[in-house]
Design an enzyme around this catalytic site. Structure first.
Site, mmCIF file in Angstrom:
data_model
loop_
_atom_site.group_PDB
_atom_site.id
_atom_site.type_symbol
_atom_site.label_atom_id
_atom_site.label_comp_id
_atom_site.label_asym_id
_atom_site.label_seq_id
_atom_site.Cartn_x
_atom_site.Cartn_y
_atom_site.Cartn_z
ATOM 1 N N SER A 55 101.900 60.160 107.080
ATOM 2 C CA SER A 55 103.340 59.970 107.000
ATOM 3 C C SER A 55 103.912 59.862 108.397
ATOM 4 C CB SER A 55 103.999 61.132 106.259
ATOM 5 O OG SER A 55 104.059 62.252 107.119
ATOM 6 N N LYS A 56 105.152 59.403 108.428
ATOM 7 C CA LYS A 56 105.848 59.152 109.680
ATOM 8 C C LYS A 56 105.797 60.364 110.612
ATOM 9 C CE LYS A 56 109.936 56.284 110.195
ATOM 10 N NZ LYS A 56 111.177 55.968 109.509
ATOM 11 N N ARG A 57 105.971 61.528 109.989
ATOM 12 C CA ARG A 57 105.998 62.745 110.799
ATOM 13 C C ARG A 57 104.668 62.993 111.485
ATOM 14 N NH1 ARG A 57 106.578 66.863 107.188
ATOM 15 N NH2 ARG A 57 106.857 65.328 105.550
ATOM 16 N N ARG A 58 103.612 62.374 110.951
ATOM 17 C CA ARG A 58 102.281 62.645 111.492
ATOM 18 C C ARG A 58 101.774 61.497 112.358
ATOM 19 N NH1 ARG A 58 102.514 65.129 106.563
ATOM 20 N NH2 ARG A 58 102.047 67.326 106.775
#
Ligand code: GLU
Length: 462
Positions: A245-248
């Site tokens: 995901s974007k956060r990762r």
């Protein structure tokens, strides 16, 4: 006559092209190509509030960058509303769909009661016409939704191309909404009408859609439409084992383009995330098309491995012709306000072996086009008072070489070493630090030959 294989990718334009969607697109594309079939791009833009033109543009640009060419499309769902309405009208007529006037409050009350009884929260079919049933009075001024008459009993079974046989009982699913009050169809309905109209034979998509597939199969059947085969690809996990995901980290194709990855390397890496051909790690897109027959797809989640992607990219950088790399590096330099020149090809030739991305190559190339600032530590360690006289001699010698090429530069360096009784590293390290800003560079004569004579002498005096 054998059936013409047709696949599609159907991204929703609510953001950039996600790596997972890019992988699905690659598999769908390769499967169609392998079978001499066709690949369609469909933009699923019925979520009007979240769909943007910018996202459409990014998706198209990423598909083009990856070289995933489509035979038809882009087809936009919002341009097909008339068609969906016509199909809904037929279904209402045939009794396979019906209007439902429930308010959100009524639906919530039903769910609340079901939860209290420990039941699964499903629509209670209040508005579904049934023999002998009296429907509630139609409320005034309430625009209805259209619901699909899902079969009440029985199983839905399909032989998933990736996961094998999957069975879901109809009691697990309810009469889903197929048209919202504003007349816009929902995903599960539009996708069926489209896959039917576009004669899609094989649907590859992420396994988050497995729960939607029984509804879709039931709708296909209600329409008397031929069923495509379905293949649900497992998620891609990030380095930390969580869903990518974007956060990762970077999850958009665009980010990898910006960060100096080559499209052919991305495709190669994405191909291996969930599919294999023996032990092959590096292969061309033509080889993949030759091999990709729908077998050897992995049932378990793939793990994103940034280091492996970088390695794959490095292999492609190494193998790429210098004059093809140069424009890519020039584009990276341009983003930094640096205008490169014809020397860039030679720079690529000299440095590409030590670079995994075109950004890394641009970092090296920048030393030829902008000032360098060696670190204090490198200066203190290498550019000592002891070596300064030799550096001055080298500057003088280089000023007088007849031709500015590798051989003459090498000869000049040799003479200076002899004159000062020094070994190569003692002179080469400070020269590298002053000219390139770092002590680790490829062969010194080759590096210096790419600079102008004046620039080298200027930096040696710095
Ligand atoms: N628009 C859907 C998505 O982006 C497509 C799913 C499908 O391929 O059916 O997830």
């Amino acid at each position: 006559m054998t059936q013409k294989i047709r696949t599609r990718i159907a991204p929703s334009p609510t953001g950039f092209l996600h790596l997972g969607t890019a992988r699905t697109a690659l598999y769908s594309w390769a499967y169609a190509k392998h079978h001499g079939g066709q690949f369609v791009l469909r933009i699923e833009d019925t979520d009007v509030a979240r769909s943007t033109q910018d996202a459409v543009d990014q998706i198209l640009a990423s598909m083009a960058w990856l070289g995933l060419d489509y035979d038809e499309g882009p087809v936009y769902q919002m341009q097909r509303l008339d068609r969906y309405q016509a199909v809904v009208a037929q279904m209402l007529e045939a009794g396979t769909a019906y209007h439902c006037y429930c308010t959100p409050e009524e639906l919530e009350a039903t769910r609340e009661a079901q939860r209290a009884r420990g039941e699964k929260t499903l629509y209670d079919r209040r508005w579904r016409p049934e023999p002998g049933k009296v429907l509630p009075p139609v409320p005034e001024g309430v625009p209805p939704v259209v619901r699909f008459c899902n079969p009440v009993e029985g199983d839905v079974t399909w032989d998933d191309l990736v996961k094998g046989e999957i069975t879901i009982n109809n009691r697990e699913i309810d009469d889903l909404i197929i048209v919202r009050p504003d007349g816009v169809p929902t995903y599960n309905f539009a996708v069926v009408v489209d896959d039917w109209d576009m004669a899609i034979t094989h649907v590859f998509r992420g396994d988050e859609h497995i729960n939607n597939t029984p509804w879709q199969i039931n709708i296909f059947r209600a329409l008397g439409a031929p069923l495509p085969a379905f293949g649900h690809l497992p998620v891609i996990l990030g380095d930390d084992g969580q869903k990518l995901s974007k956060r990762r980290g970077a999850v958009s194709v665009t980010a990898y383009e910006e960060n100096g990855y080559l499209p052919e390397a991305m495709l190669n890496y994405l191909a291996r995330l969930g599919w294999s051909h023996g032990d092959d790690e590096l292969f061309t897109r033509e080889q993949m098309v030759g091999w990709f027959d729908g077998s050897h797809l992995s049932k378990s989640p793939a793990q994103w491995d940034a280091a492996k992607l970088a390695w794959v990219n490095g292999q492609y950088i190494k193998a790429k012709a210098d004059d093809e790399l140069a424009p890519l590096v020039a584009a990276q330099l341009q983003k930094r306000g640096i205008v490169a020149d014809a020397r860039l090809t030679a720079i690529c030739a000299l440095f590409k072996d030590r670079c995994e991305t075109t950004v890394a190559l641009a970092n090296w190339a920048a030393a030829f086009y902008t000032d360098v600032t060696p670190s204090d530590a490198d200066r203190a360690q290498h550019v000592t008072d002891a070596v300064r006289p030799a550096l001055a001699t080298l500057a003088d010698k280089l000023a007088t070489v007849s031709a500015w090429d590798k051989a003459s530069i090498a000869a000049a360096i040799k003479e200076v070493l002899a004159a000062h009784g020094m070994k190569m590293p003692a002179l080469a390290m400070p020269v590298r630090v002053l000219v390139m800003g770092t002590p680790q560079t490829p062969s010194l004569d080759a590096v210096l030959a790419i600079f102008s004579k004046e620039k080298v002498i200027e930096r040696l005096k710095g």
